[in-house]
Design a protein around this motif. Structure first.
Motif, mmCIF file in Angstrom:
data_model
loop_
_atom_site.group_PDB
_atom_site.id
_atom_site.type_symbol
_atom_site.label_atom_id
_atom_site.label_comp_id
_atom_site.label_asym_id
_atom_site.label_seq_id
_atom_site.Cartn_x
_atom_site.Cartn_y
_atom_site.Cartn_z
ATOM 1 N N HIS A 32 0.859 -1.184 0.000
ATOM 2 C CA HIS A 32 0.000 0.000 0.000
ATOM 3 C C HIS A 32 0.891 1.227 0.000
ATOM 4 N N ALA A 86 0.034 9.477 -7.390
ATOM 5 C CA ALA A 86 -0.732 8.267 -7.079
ATOM 6 C C ALA A 86 -0.951 7.436 -8.341
ATOM 7 N N HIS A 87 -1.221 8.101 -9.438
ATOM 8 C CA HIS A 87 -1.387 7.399 -10.718
ATOM 9 C C HIS A 87 -0.092 6.657 -11.087
ATOM 10 N N ARG A 90 0.293 3.569 -8.889
ATOM 11 C CA ARG A 90 -0.585 2.467 -9.318
ATOM 12 C C ARG A 90 -0.030 1.788 -10.559
ATOM 13 N N GLU A 91 0.479 2.592 -11.490
ATOM 14 C CA GLU A 91 1.028 2.036 -12.736
ATOM 15 C C GLU A 91 2.187 1.074 -12.488
ATOM 16 N N LEU A 95 -0.294 -0.873 -4.281
ATOM 17 C CA LEU A 95 -1.687 -1.209 -3.995
ATOM 18 C C LEU A 95 -2.368 -0.118 -3.177
ATOM 19 N N VAL A 97 -3.437 2.741 -3.479
ATOM 20 C CA VAL A 97 -2.722 4.013 -3.523
ATOM 21 C C VAL A 97 -3.681 5.179 -3.354
#
Length: 163
Positions: A32, A86-87, A90-91, A95, A97
């Motif tokens: 996370h 955050a994007h 995630r990419e 997890l 995020v």
């Protein structure tokens, strides 16, 4: 530490911050993450109320509406930067995020440390801008402060590889 405690990413939108997110993924694995953008609230108010001494100038007119609008724009920009970080997280496989824009407490480093304690984070990841020693002395260094004050691991990723 709880199993879902997020790794904290200090994210300012720079190339160094983006590289830190990307390079931390293989090191930390799927965890996370909380991507934090620290912004300076009230900066326009401070600038508008600085005392002017020794100059023969008329008093400064404080335009509160402009200062409030500028502060709101700075907050919106910080939220957009946190969403972008955050994007990216995630990419690359982090997890759960979340992006978070936070007004600084005292310094960006102190704010990141406070959030890491509050979230029981296992560590903090930041990008190093590679300031020269003189500018670090004059400007201070968020990275240096984190490394010396943190009560948890700090991962520092350089903006670019050494040649």
């Amino acid at each position: 530490m709880t199993a879902a405690a997020p790794v904290i990413f200090g994210f300012d939108g720079s190339a160094a911050a983006a590289r830190a997110v990307r390079d931390a993924a293989p090191l930390l694995g799927p965890r996370h993450a909380l991507v934090v953008t620290v912004w300076e609230a009230g900066r326009r108010f401070e600038a508008a109320t600085l005392p002017v001494t020794g100059l023969e100038m008329p008093p400064t007119v404080l335009d509160l509406r402009s200062a409030i609008e500028a502060d709101a724009a700075a907050y919106d920009a910080a939220k957009q930067t946190a969403r972008h970080g955050a994007h990216l997280a995630r990419e690359v496989g982090f997890l759960g995020v979340t992006g978070l824009a936070v007004a600084d407490d005292m310094t960006p480093a102190d704010t990141l440390l406070r959030i890491a304690r509050e979230r029981d984070s296992p560590g903090i990841v930041v990008g190093a801008h590679g300031h020269r020693k003189l500018s670090e002395l004059l400007l201070g260094s968020t990275t240096d402060t984190l490394v010396h004050k943190a009560d948890r691991p700090v991962v520092v990723v350089r903006a670019h590889a050494a040649t």
